[in-house]
Design a protein around this motif. Sequence first.
Motif, mmCIF file in Angstrom:
data_model
loop_
_atom_site.group_PDB
_atom_site.id
_atom_site.type_symbol
_atom_site.label_atom_id
_atom_site.label_comp_id
_atom_site.label_asym_id
_atom_site.label_seq_id
_atom_site.Cartn_x
_atom_site.Cartn_y
_atom_site.Cartn_z
ATOM 1 N N GLU A 221 -6.813 -9.563 -0.581
ATOM 2 C CA GLU A 221 -7.140 -8.668 -1.830
ATOM 3 C C GLU A 221 -8.452 -8.536 -2.343
ATOM 4 O O GLU A 221 -9.053 -9.526 -2.669
ATOM 5 N N VAL B 144 7.106 -10.121 -6.112
ATOM 6 C CA VAL B 144 7.020 -9.980 -4.612
ATOM 7 C C VAL B 144 8.126 -10.905 -4.097
ATOM 8 O O VAL B 144 8.004 -12.103 -4.187
ATOM 9 N N LYS C 177 -5.374 -14.391 -9.792
ATOM 10 C CA LYS C 177 -4.149 -13.977 -10.892
ATOM 11 C C LYS C 177 -2.954 -14.958 -11.202
ATOM 12 O O LYS C 177 -2.429 -15.363 -12.335
ATOM 13 N N ILE D 286 -3.061 -1.164 -3.414
ATOM 14 C CA ILE D 286 -1.830 -1.977 -4.174
ATOM 15 C C ILE D 286 -1.588 -1.286 -5.294
ATOM 16 O O ILE D 286 -0.409 -1.107 -5.828
ATOM 17 N N GLU D 287 -2.550 -1.016 -6.160
ATOM 18 C CA GLU D 287 -2.334 -0.245 -7.493
ATOM 19 C C GLU D 287 -3.579 0.256 -7.891
ATOM 20 O O GLU D 287 -4.904 -0.114 -7.318
ATOM 21 N N ALA E 65 1.258 1.424 0.690
ATOM 22 C CA ALA E 65 2.617 0.801 1.141
ATOM 23 C C ALA E 65 3.882 1.985 1.233
ATOM 24 O O ALA E 65 3.440 2.705 0.137
ATOM 25 N N GLU F 13 8.369 -1.174 -2.825
ATOM 26 C CA GLU F 13 7.645 -0.947 -1.637
ATOM 27 C C GLU F 13 7.465 -2.072 -0.681
ATOM 28 O O GLU F 13 7.706 -3.192 -0.930
ATOM 29 N N GLU F 14 6.987 -1.437 0.575
ATOM 30 C CA GLU F 14 6.792 -2.554 1.697
ATOM 31 C C GLU F 14 5.752 -3.435 1.307
ATOM 32 O O GLU F 14 4.796 -3.184 0.568
ATOM 33 N N PHE F 15 6.072 -4.731 1.564
ATOM 34 C CA PHE F 15 5.261 -5.965 1.644
ATOM 35 C C PHE F 15 3.966 -5.682 2.542
ATOM 36 O O PHE F 15 4.044 -5.671 3.947
ATOM 37 N N LEU F 16 2.544 -5.778 2.035
ATOM 38 C CA LEU F 16 1.630 -5.771 2.638
ATOM 39 C C LEU F 16 0.749 -6.943 2.911
ATOM 40 O O LEU F 16 0.723 -7.964 1.984
ATOM 41 N N VAL G 290 5.882 -6.928 -11.701
ATOM 42 C CA VAL G 290 5.709 -6.849 -9.972
ATOM 43 C C VAL G 290 6.364 -8.100 -9.825
ATOM 44 O O VAL G 290 5.994 -9.075 -10.074
ATOM 45 N N LYS H 80 3.569 3.844 -12.057
ATOM 46 C CA LYS H 80 3.211 3.352 -10.661
ATOM 47 C C LYS H 80 4.012 4.599 -9.751
ATOM 48 O O LYS H 80 3.430 4.944 -8.438
ATOM 49 N N LYS I 233 8.462 -3.173 -8.331
ATOM 50 C CA LYS I 233 7.850 -2.985 -9.512
ATOM 51 C C LYS I 233 8.029 -1.987 -10.650
ATOM 52 O O LYS I 233 8.895 -0.935 -10.336
ATOM 53 N N VAL J 104 8.759 -5.545 -2.378
ATOM 54 C CA VAL J 104 7.964 -5.656 -3.536
ATOM 55 C C VAL J 104 8.608 -4.768 -4.558
ATOM 56 O O VAL J 104 8.824 -3.731 -4.253
HETATM 57 P P1 AMP Z 1 0.111 -5.271 -9.215
HETATM 58 O O1 AMP Z 1 0.361 -5.632 -10.745
HETATM 59 O O2 AMP Z 1 0.311 -4.142 -8.698
HETATM 60 O O3 AMP Z 1 -1.463 -5.684 -9.267
HETATM 61 O O4 AMP Z 1 0.529 -6.352 -8.399
HETATM 62 C C1 AMP Z 1 0.521 -7.827 -8.666
HETATM 63 C C2 AMP Z 1 0.282 -8.768 -7.450
HETATM 64 O O5 AMP Z 1 1.633 -8.533 -6.458
HETATM 65 C C3 AMP Z 1 -0.765 -8.224 -6.593
HETATM 66 O O6 AMP Z 1 -2.137 -8.606 -7.024
HETATM 67 C C4 AMP Z 1 -0.349 -8.596 -5.278
HETATM 68 O O7 AMP Z 1 -0.850 -9.866 -5.134
HETATM 69 C C5 AMP Z 1 1.109 -8.429 -5.241
HETATM 70 N N1 AMP Z 1 1.554 -7.271 -4.696
HETATM 71 C C6 AMP Z 1 1.706 -6.099 -5.309
HETATM 72 N N2 AMP Z 1 1.891 -4.937 -4.408
HETATM 73 C C7 AMP Z 1 1.912 -5.636 -3.214
HETATM 74 C C8 AMP Z 1 2.406 -5.074 -1.909
HETATM 75 N N3 AMP Z 1 2.900 -4.134 -1.739
HETATM 76 N N4 AMP Z 1 2.298 -6.191 -0.741
HETATM 77 C C9 AMP Z 1 1.922 -7.478 -1.139
HETATM 78 N N5 AMP Z 1 1.663 -7.853 -2.247
HETATM 79 C C10 AMP Z 1 1.899 -7.259 -3.226
#
Ligand code: AMP
Length: 421
Positions: free
Chosen positions: A193, A156, A215, A283-284, A119, A186-189, A154, A104, A144, A142
């Motif tokens: 999605e 949140v 999810k 986000i990823e 973010a 990272e910053e919460f967005l 991850v 990441k 990770k 967040v």
């Molecule tokens: P990821 O494994 O990176 O997809 O993260 C899993 C879940 O965490 C995502 O589907 C989002 O719902 C949440 N998430 C990850 N990063 C953020 C972020 N910066 N702000 C808000 N929600 C996030």
Amino acid sequence: MKLLVVGSGGREHAIAKKLLESPQVEQVFVAPGNDGMTLDGLDVLPIAISEHSKLIDFAKENDIAWSFIGPDDALAAGIVDDFNAAGLKAFGPSKLAAELEWSKDFAKEIMVKYGVPTAAYGTFSDFDQAKAYIEEQGAPIVVKADGLALGKGVVVAETVEQAVEAARDMLLDNKFGDSGARVVIEEFLDGEEFSLFAFVNGDSFYIMPTAQDHKRAYDGDKGPNTGGMGAYAPVPHLTDDLINQSIETIVKPVLKGMIAENRPYLGILYCGLIVTADGPKVIEFNARFGDPETQIILPRLTSDFAQNISDILDEVPTEVTWTDQGVTLGVVVASNGYPLDYEKGVVLPEKTDGDIITYYAGAKFDEKGQALLSNGGRVYMLVTTADTVKEAQEKIYSELKTQNTDGLFYRNDIGSKALGK
Ligand code: AMP
Ligand code: GLY
């Protein structure tokens, strides 16, 4: 031609089934696959995804035209590099290009360097520094794990305390092993999605219909995070403008950046995006198809899938076309207890035929080779296409009601967000 798909889940079932539909394809092998796939005429092989040299030997001995790599860990282990070194074609990114998913921190560096909206963040391997950063930034925030963590790395965090605890789990208590030796904070967005997928070679790409995954394990987005409990495509309320903006500000610059970094991208680019007040942000990135998104995107493909991938591998233009009919929606049926401990060996309902497709993930024949039994967390998925989300839901859920799902569970609200619920 004969093809090989590497992987074992519903995603690989959907890829292999679609490839077999091509008139040019006589046989599709899946390694290791699962027994449910054989009901669709696919050939499963007892070779694990980590056994690169056995897979390579098989491909050579059986005149495989090219292989399609499904899972992230195979890509991170350099399976495409090994196939290429053996003179074989494989559809998927090299280990260096797949770093967009397996680190990441690397993905963040690329995004910052090439101006891709994401973010704000910091990367830490020292717990005290991570804690200081969290306290300075405040919550929500967040945390990770840097590496691959099967979707579980991850957190949140709604409070500073939760975030500090997550950083402690990863950096001090080693709860995520090596993948948590570094953390990205990272910053919460805030926003909706969605996932945007593209077939890619270098800077040429073909965008797929937008998709939305679910999810969390239970209805109303409650319960633990899973690999994904259901999905639909396209997402009806996302405008063409927003998709074009995502292509211009995200897909194009990241692919150009990967070329500039000498890591040209080949394979599927999966952009996990969030629609913020400032436009779409990343986000990823994942370096592969999504599961369960593949199962609802590929049925919409109207062009010859095998021809498309052959052309993309050969760097020649190809025509990728999609149906514009309504929506394709799918519901995952999982073992009770998933994503934690679960039982195996439940007898599965008959495979559906007609306009509801069954894709198998964790399924295995009993000793007599007669009944199909559950053999994993996510077991199977029902997928259909209808004019509206509501009609698709009605078709799938009325079919599920006729099935004996004792020992199994599914969400009852897949797609409801598209209906404003
Ligand atoms: P990821 O494994 O990176 O997809 O993260 C899993 C879940 O965490 C995502 O589907 C989002 O719902 C949440 N998430 C990850 N990063 C953020 C972020 N910066 N702000 C808000 N929600 C996030
Ligand atoms: N559906 C989420 C993933 O494939 O990572």
